[in-house]
Design a protein around this motif. Structure first.
Motif, PDB file in Angstrom:
ATOM      1  N   CYS A  22       0.831  -1.207   0.000  1.00 50.47           N
ATOM      2  CA  CYS A  22       0.000   0.000   0.000  1.00 50.47           C
ATOM      3  C   CYS A  22       0.866   1.259   0.000  1.00 50.47           C
ATOM      4  O   CYS A  22       2.091   1.204   0.212  1.00 50.47           O
ATOM      5  CB  CYS A  22      -0.937   0.003   1.201  1.00 50.47           C
ATOM      6  SG  CYS A  22      -0.145   0.459   2.761  1.00 50.47           S
ATOM      7  N   GLY A  23       0.226   2.429  -0.198  1.00 47.35           N
ATOM      8  CA  GLY A  23       0.946   3.692  -0.271  1.00 47.35           C
ATOM      9  C   GLY A  23       1.605   4.107   1.024  1.00 47.35           C
ATOM     10  O   GLY A  23       2.535   4.921   1.007  1.00 47.35           O
ATOM     11  N   SER A  44       5.170   5.147  -3.823  1.00 49.77           N
ATOM     12  CA  SER A  44       4.272   4.813  -4.935  1.00 49.77           C
ATOM     13  C   SER A  44       4.971   4.848  -6.285  1.00 49.77           C
ATOM     14  O   SER A  44       4.744   3.979  -7.132  1.00 49.77           O
ATOM     15  CB  SER A  44       3.067   5.764  -4.930  1.00 49.77           C
ATOM     16  OG  SER A  44       3.510   7.113  -5.023  1.00 49.77           O
ATOM     17  N   GLN A  45       5.848   5.835  -6.535  1.00 44.57           N
ATOM     18  CA  GLN A  45       6.423   5.949  -7.872  1.00 44.57           C
ATOM     19  C   GLN A  45       7.545   4.960  -8.148  1.00 44.57           C
ATOM     20  O   GLN A  45       7.884   4.696  -9.295  1.00 44.57           O
ATOM     21  CB  GLN A  45       6.916   7.379  -8.137  1.00 44.57           C
ATOM     22  CG  GLN A  45       8.106   7.811  -7.295  1.00 44.57           C
ATOM     23  CD  GLN A  45       7.676   8.568  -6.053  1.00 44.57           C
ATOM     24  OE1 GLN A  45       6.636   8.262  -5.469  1.00 44.57           O
ATOM     25  NE2 GLN A  45       8.472   9.547  -5.654  1.00 44.57           N
ATOM     26  N   SER A  46       8.153   4.388  -7.081  1.00 46.33           N
ATOM     27  CA  SER A  46       9.291   3.491  -7.287  1.00 46.33           C
ATOM     28  C   SER A  46       9.062   2.082  -6.770  1.00 46.33           C
ATOM     29  O   SER A  46       9.801   1.162  -7.129  1.00 46.33           O
ATOM     30  CB  SER A  46      10.540   4.067  -6.603  1.00 46.33           C
ATOM     31  OG  SER A  46      10.380   4.064  -5.188  1.00 46.33           O
ATOM     32  N   ALA A 105       5.985  -6.774 -10.386  1.00 46.33           N
ATOM     33  CA  ALA A 105       4.544  -6.576 -10.285  1.00 46.33           C
ATOM     34  C   ALA A 105       4.218  -6.132  -8.861  1.00 46.33           C
ATOM     35  O   ALA A 105       4.855  -6.566  -7.908  1.00 46.33           O
ATOM     36  CB  ALA A 105       3.802  -7.858 -10.629  1.00 46.33           C
ATOM     37  N   PRO A 106       3.219  -5.261  -8.689  1.00 45.00           N
ATOM     38  CA  PRO A 106       2.862  -4.831  -7.332  1.00 45.00           C
ATOM     39  C   PRO A 106       2.237  -5.973  -6.538  1.00 45.00           C
ATOM     40  O   PRO A 106       1.585  -6.851  -7.092  1.00 45.00           O
ATOM     41  CB  PRO A 106       1.842  -3.707  -7.588  1.00 45.00           C
ATOM     42  CG  PRO A 106       1.275  -3.995  -8.940  1.00 45.00           C
ATOM     43  CD  PRO A 106       2.390  -4.629  -9.713  1.00 45.00           C
TER      44      PRO A 106
END
Length: 392
Positions: A47-48, A53-55, A385-386
């Motif tokens: 999660c954020g 978030s961007q990396s 992948a997230p």
């Protein structure tokens, strides 16, 4: 595995169920059971709050995870696509089930690709590629990089015979590694040269710069001109040699992996000097670094008991390396560029007649990690992948 306590909040749509245990969570699915420690799951929240978030880099500092971290509730949602976990530290995590199964460690460590070990019989032909394909096409470059990964060597034909071309080629697949000596090293017959490579003598199989504690792991040798009589190139798979030694003479293998050897290479202005075993292993006992350069080995300093055992093992190794069982000899042409994995494959040459024609090489060093990174980028597999399939 401890006795399972069925979580009253767990649900089981389809064929997927989740069960909490004392220190881990078990996912039962059509292919079997995958188990994940609670602390591993909490540490890998995507999660954020826990990731940049961007990396995708971890924001959560792992040491701050409570020792008693555990789920309060677990829900399998989205027809078995997502796993939602409410934690006792007040956090909530959503995992993609497919991500979890891709990262399942409960069946054992992730398998790494195995190199193809070879000897003079097993290597029917040195992997060879066209320069235009390697530098100009994705498919050609991937095929070249795959050969380096699998066999530890490759030849690129038709490389332009221009000074500095080896550096230009290197920058298309990675980055040049600087050493104490020239960035681009010229190898030609030179009575004043500081290394045996500058003579016309036979150059026994060796790895370059074992005099660094981390020797360069890739070497590119570009034959700008190779018209002299003799001077055939030789390559020998050091990992194959020591694999056979390990099986046939384990005592010798153990000595070579334990007793450190000092190597030194110097010029008028520079010096490189390192002490390390010839064979270095990872935590699983796999050979990771093999260094061998008989001409650069310094007087051995070891315990009195080890010296006799070392020399028995070292001579047994050297006889294997120098035998026709492992050594592959082939004639390189002007415009050929030879790549060798410097922690694995030894290279050398037969004697040549310096009066019979020109012979001029330029070489640079690189790092194997950079070549394999380039391979992953070309394959599109370097961006993970997230962990989460959506907002928790």
């Amino acid at each position: 595995m401890s006795q399972a306590t069925r979580d009253p909040a767990a649900t089981s749509p389809g064929r997927l169920t989740a069960e909490t245990h004392d220190d881990h969570l078990a996912l039962r699915h059509a292919a079997g059971v995958s188990a994940f420690h609670h602390v591993w799951l909490r540490d890998n929240c995507g999660c954020g709050e826990c990731r940049v978030s961007q990396s995708g880099e971890r924001r959560l500092f792992t040491a701050t995870i409570p020792d008693d971290i555990a789920p309060l509730g677990v829900v399998v949602d989205g027809e078995g696509s997502f796993l939602d976990i409410d934690w006792n530290d007040g956090h909530r995590t959503r995992f993609s089930v497919s991500w979890l199964l891709d990262h399942d460690y409960s069946s054992g460590p992730q398998r790494r690709p195995e190199p193809t070990l070879w000897d003079a019989v097993g290597l029917a032909e040195v992997p060879t590629f066209d320069h235009a394909d390697v530098v100009g096409t994705t498919a050609g470059q991937l095929a070249y990089l795959e050969a380096v990964r699998s066999y530890g060597l490759a030849v690129v034909r038709g490389t332009p015979s221009r000074e500095g071309e080896v550096e230009r080629f290197a920058e298309t697949i990675g980055h040049v590694r600087e050493t104490a000596f020239e960035r681009i090293h010229n190898v030609r017959h030179d009575p004043l040269g500081y290394n045996v490579a500058h003579t016309a003598l036979e150059l026994k199989a060796h790895t370059d710069l074992p005099s660094y504690h981390w020797p360069p792991s890739v070497q590119l040798l570009h034959f700008l001109v190779n018209e002299a009589t003799g001077g055939e190139s030789t390559v020998t798979d050091g990992w194959a040699v020591v694999a056979d030694l390990r099986r046939e003479d384990p005592g010798a293998f153990d000595v070579l992996a334990r007793v450190p050897v000092t190597f030194q290479l110097f010029s008028a202005d520079e010096d490189t000097y390192a002490t390390a075993p010839i064979i270095q292993l990872d935590t699983e006992g796999r050979v990771t670094t093999f260094r061998f350069s008989n001409q650069l080995a310094q007087p051995l300093h070891a315990s009195f008991e080890d010296v006799g055992e070392f020399y028995r093992a070292y001579r047994a190794l050297g006889r294997r390396i120098d035998s026709d069982r492992y050594k592959v000899a082939f004639k390189t042409r002007s415009g050929d560029l030879l790549t060798v994995h410097g922690h694995r494959v030894m290279h050398g040459r037969l004697a040549f007649d310096p009066t019979s024609g020109g012979r001029h090489l330029q070489d640079v060093y690189m790092e194997y990690d950079d070549l394999m990174a380039r391979r992953r980028v070309l394959m599109g597999g370097h961006v993970p992948a997230p962990a989460t399939g959506g907002d928790a």
